[in-house]
Each structure stands twice: as structure tokens, then as C-alpha cells.
Design an enzyme around this catalytic site. Structure first.
Site, PDB file in Angstrom:
ATOM      1  N   GLY A 221      -1.596  -4.123  -1.356  1.00  0.00           N
ATOM      2  CA  GLY A 221      -1.432  -4.775  -2.638  1.00  0.00           C
ATOM      3  C   GLY A 221       0.031  -4.824  -3.035  1.00  0.00           C
ATOM      4  CB  THR A 222       2.793  -2.377  -2.592  1.00  0.00           C
ATOM      5  OG1 THR A 222       2.253  -1.340  -3.405  1.00  0.00           O
ATOM      6  CG2 THR A 222       4.308  -2.379  -2.723  1.00  0.00           C
ATOM      7  CD  GLN A 337      -7.326   0.438  -9.434  1.00  0.00           C
ATOM      8  OE1 GLN A 337      -8.552   0.553  -9.428  1.00  0.00           O
ATOM      9  NE2 GLN A 337      -6.553   1.259  -8.745  1.00  0.00           N
ATOM     10  CB  SER A 356      -5.515  -3.425  -2.241  1.00  0.00           C
ATOM     11  OG  SER A 356      -5.282  -2.483  -1.222  1.00  0.00           O
ATOM     12  CB  ALA A 357      -9.100  -3.733   2.134  1.00  0.00           C
ATOM     13  CB  CYS A 477       2.031   5.491  -5.998  1.00  0.00           C
ATOM     14  SG  CYS A 477       1.811   4.571  -7.524  1.00  0.00           S
TER      15      CYS A 477
END
Length: 534
Positions: A221-222, A337, A356-357, A477
Site C-alpha cells: 500500500g505504501t 483499511q 493492500s492484500a 509501523c
């Protein structure tokens, strides 16, 4: 399970000889009988068979008796049992299975008992008499024994950080790993890999509500967020509006975008303020967009997280889409999210959408970026021509296949709403000073973010960890950082969470029993009373 005294006595007797028959000295059966409390006549029957199997040997005379025929390291429990005609039997039929039901067929559980029998026989065949003396026993079933026993009982309540891979996802990935071709190769193996990628792209795009041809697979995702912001800046956007509650991937990339824009300069970043509810101040944003100078600053760029990862607060995406569209701006929606947790139909109207997976039970290390055909795009990864030259690098076929499988199974986690509310209600009863962040705004059904004044969140988290319960203190993170979270600070509530906050995030594995277990553990660690569902 049938294991008679005959087998136990035979092993005990042979072990007695190993202990007492030092330097080749013979051990009398009468001595074994006394020490092990076994009938002498019974031992005589056993030792006739053990001698015939060359497990023991005998010596006649006044100092006669028995001694081991081989070193204790070379005599195994399994052969002792076979020598005395002892068999481990876990089923009532013979190996043919004919007598399982008396109707000429195996019983439904025959294979289960057979597997158990095989494991037990393997266990005994792997243990020597020396192992018995040293109490060194191999695991009965290595595949099961090697699992982390602590984790098998651990209650995982940190799905917003990463949701465990679904069994179907792992199966899809294992299948993809057997496809050895490069998805860009024209031969048969390559086409097979390419087919898996195409099927996954369709599945993920459908879950997002976007066109598959406009979806680019990334590594996270980043990366997706960084790529979108860099594309907007290189496309001429000089004024970036970033939500104060956005992920660091958005905020930090925006702050560095001026330096990364090359010859372009004058990029300005403004943070969209947040109300105490956790919702963005859209009136502020509307006022800013109303006076935006398109000729000077290009298309305004707005970045918004659909749902905040800490509080779970869901933004008014439909209104934001309309506001940005009315002024011809560019909109990035961070749906990392939100995907799989709440309906996200409106996100298909944005210019960029990041997902994101691993947030939906897929593998870690796989992301996606939707780019509208009308939005500027500049690849961060350059090299080969993968992803229509939009993202270079050999495709992670197995990871992408896993993402596709997770997308097919993606649900809105409606069942977690009841579980979350049960936990929240239980905590409120036990902790009168409990502060729940975002409770007055629409929230993801799976997320609860709270603080206990004057109590360090790190202490609470560690106490729960000792009870085999995994929660977090906010963004994964940002773990290890003490103090109020970015979200709480943006909401203007930092004074209410000076010692941090606890996030509980549920997932597809969560049940009502999990809520009871959490509340019971909380009551134990906090030394307060929990009255169950009442």
C-alpha cells in the site's frame, strides 16, 4: 487404544538390564522381578521371545542371567514390542478394514485411527533403550509438534496491522508456486502465470469497484500511495491537501514531493484539519478549493484515507468525491483499511485508489493501485515493461494469486460489529474513565481505539500479551513510540491519551467467544470484576 501390560513389562525389563547389567554382567530374572514388581513366570515367557529376537542373550551358571545382545543405542522399543507379538491397535478392524462396521466396509473414521496408529508405531520405532535412559523422546508427530504452541492458543486482535492469511489464500499461492513461468514470457508456462495474474486482477478490481485494466499490482500500500502522489506532482499539481490523519506513507511522501519533483518547484503541502469526532473538516477543504488557482498551481491534489487505521473512523467519501470533482482536482483514496471491511463503492470515482492484500487475509508484500485513465501517471519503478510499462519488475505471481483469492472472499466484516460493541460495552462497565476515540462518527465495524487516563498503553498491551492476547497501541509501523497517536493528536485529544491508547481490531476469524476471553483477561490484569454477557 490397546496397549497391554505385556509391552510395558518387556520394555521395563530390558531397560532394567541396561541399567544394572554394567560391563556385560548378566542380570537374573529374579532380581528384575523384585525391582520391577513383575511376576517371575511372566518374565520367563517374555525373555524366551526377546532372546529369539536377538534383543537379549543369556548366560548359564551360578552368575547366570540375561544381558543385552546389542548396545542400548541399537535396541528400539518398536522391535521389543514386535518380538513379544505386541501390536499397537487403535482401530477395531484389521488392515483390510472389512470388520469396521460388520457390513464389509470401512467405518467413516477408519483412516483417522490408521493415521494415529502409524504415528505411534513410528514413535516407538524411533526410541532406543538409551533414549529411555536419557529421557530423550522425539515428538510423536513432528509436523504438529513443530508448530508454535503458544500461537495456537493466542487470541489475535490486531487485524488492522495484518490479518492472518486465509487457508484459501495459502492454497492459491501454493498452486501458483507450481507454475514456474514468468508472467511476461510468451511460452506456455508464462501464459499460465499470466492467466493467474489476470484472474486475480479481475477479482481485486471487482472488490474495489474499478476497471481491471486500470489496476496496477505493486509491492505494498505504501508503494501505491507514494506512486500516486509522485505522479500528481510530476503531472503539475503544486498544491497538495493531505489529511492530518493519513498514513505516514501519504504525509511523508507529500512533504518530500518538492525535492522529488525534479525541476519543478513551489510545491505546497497543506494538512486538512480534523474535527474531534475524527471526521475531516470538509468546510475548511471546500473553502480552500474555492480559491484554488488552477493556472498557477495546477490541479489541486487531495489525499484522504477512507478509514483511519487507528480509530476506524470512515470519512464522507461521497461528499469528498463531489467536492474534488467540482473543481477538477485529483483525489487519492487510501482504501488499505477500508477494503473488505466496509462498502467502498464510491472509491471507483477517485483518480487514484491504494489497497493492500494483507489487510484482507491475503499475503504480505502485495498491493494495488487504481489509476483513472484521466489521471497523470509516472512510474516509480522503471526497467522492464511489466504492468503495461507502469510498474517494472517481475510480477509476484504467487502473491498476486493470493491477493485475488482474498478479494473473492472479502466481506464487510458485519459480524464483527456485535463483537466490537460487546468488548466496548464490557470495558465501559469495568473502566468508568474509558475514552473511546471516534465513537461519535461512522466507524469500521471491527475497530475499537481507547485509552485509560493515567495508565500507560504499553503496560496494558504487555499485560494482555502475557495472557496470549495480541492487541496494539496504534499503527504497526509506529510501534515503540510513546505518547499520543497521530490520529488522536489530529483530533485535538492528545491530552486524553498522553500515555497512549489501545487498538483492538477484529477480523474474519473473530467470534463472540473472543470478546468474552478478552474481557475476562482484562478483568484479571486490571483486577476488576467482569460479569460476562450480563
Amino acid at each position: 487404544m490397546k496397549l497391554t501390560a505385556k509391552a510395558r513389562y518387556a520394555v521395563m525389563a530390558v531397560t532394567d538390564i541396561a541399567v544394572n547389567g554394567k560391563s556385560g554382567m548378566a542380570v537374573s530374572l529374579s532380581d528384575i522381578s523384585i525391582r520391577q514388581d513383575i511376576s517371575l513366570s511372566f518374565l520367563e515367557q517374555l525373555f524366551g521371545k526377546l532372546r529369539k529376537a536377538s534383543i537379549v542373550d543369556s548366560q548359564r551358571g551360578a552368575s547366570g542371567g540375561y544381558f543385552l545382545a546389542r548396545p542400548s543405542t541399537d535396541i528400539y522399543i518398536g522391535e521389543i514390542m514386535r518380538a513379544i507379538d505386541e501390536e499397537v491397535q487403535t482401530k477395531r478392524c484389521d488392515d483390510s478394514g472389512i470388520s469396521c462396521t460388520g457390513k464389509g466396509a470401512k467405518c467413516l473414521a477408519h483412516d483417522l485411527w490408521q493415521a494415529m496408529e502409524d504415528h505411534i508405531e513410528g514413535f516407538f520405532s524411533a526410541i532406543s533403550i538409551q533414549d529411555v535412559l536419557e529421557r530423550h523422546f522425539p515428538e510423536l508427530c513432528p509436523d504438529i509438534a513443530n508448530m508454535n504452541r503458544r500461537d495456537t492458543t493466542r487470541l489475535y486482535l490486531d487485524h488492522n496491522a495484518s490479518s492472518p492469511a486465509r487457508p484459501e489464500v495459502m492454497s492459491a499461492m501454493m498452486g501458483a508456486l507450481k507454475t514456474h513461468g514468468n508472467a511476461s514470457a510468451p511460452h506456455g508456462a508464462g501464459r499460465s502465470a499470466h492467466k493467474l495474474v489476470s484472474e486475480a486482477r479481475e477479482a481485486v478490481a471487482l472488490a474495489m469497484g474499478v476497471c481491471a485494466q486500470d489496476l496496477i499490482f505493486t509491492a505494498s500500500g505504501t508503494e501505491s500511495i507514494n506512486t500516486a502522489i509522485l505522479s500528481a506532482v510530476k503531472g503539475g499539481s503544486k498544491r497538495l491537501f493531505i489529511s492530518s490523519m493519513d498514513h505516514p506513507a501519504s504525509i511523508l511522501m507529500a512533504e518530500q514531493s518538492g525535492a522529488q519533483s525534479g525541476a519543478q518547484s513551489g510545491v505546497v503541502v497543506e494538512m486538512i484539519p480534523v474535527l474531534s469526532t475524527g471526521l475531516l473538516d470538509l468546510n475548511w477543504l471546500m473553502a480552500k478549493l474555492a480559491v484554488h488557482d488552477m493556472a498557477k498551481d495546477g490541479r489541486p491534489f487531495i489525499s484522504v484515507a477512507v478509514a483511519n487505521s487507528e480509530t476506524g473512523v470512515i470519512q464522507d467519501i461521497a461528499r469528498i468525491v463531489d467536492m474534488v470533482g467540482d473543481v477538477g482536482g485529483l483525489l487519492l483514496l487510501d482504501a488499505v483499511q477500508a477494503l473488505g471491511k466496509t462498502p467502498v463503492s464510491a472509491i471507483g470515482l477517485a483518480d487514484y485508489v491504494a489497497v493492500s492484500a494483507h489487510k484482507i487475509g491475503g499475503p504480505q508484500g502485495v498491493g494495488g493501485l487504481y489509476v483513472s485513465p484521466d489521471a497523470p501517471y509516472s512510474p516509480m519503478m522503471i526497467g522492464g515493461g511489466q504492468e503495461k510499462r507502469k510498474r517494472a519488475g517481475t510480477l509476484n505471481v504467487a502473491g498476486i494469486a493470493g491477493f485475488g483469492a482474498a478479494a473473492v472472499l472479502a466481506e464487510n466484516l458485519a459480524h464483527t460489529h456485535e463483537i466490537r460493541d460487546m468488548i466496548e460495552t464490557g470495558l465501559t462497565k469495568m473502566e468508568p474513565s474509558l475514552i473511546v476515540f471516534g465513537k461519535d462518527a461512522p466507524r469500521l465495524p471491527n475497530t475499537l481505539f481507547f485509552a485509560i487516563p493515567d495508565t500507560a498503553s504499553s503496560t496494558l498491551m504487555m499485560a494482555l500479551d502475557l495472557e496470549d492476547i495480541s492487541v496494539s497501541t496504534g499503527l504497526a509501523c509506529s510501534s515503540g513510540k510513546v505518547g499520543a497517536s497521530r490520529a488522536v493528536t489530529a483530533m485535538g485529544l492528545a491530552d486524553k491519551a498522553q500515555n497512549g491508547a489501545i487498538r483492538i481490531s477484529l477480523g474474519y476469524t473473530s467470534t463472540l467467544e473472543d470478546a468474552h476471553r478478552f474481557l475476562t483477561a482484562w478483568a484479571k490484569t486490571r483486577r476488576v470484576k467482569y460479569q460476562g454477557a450480563a
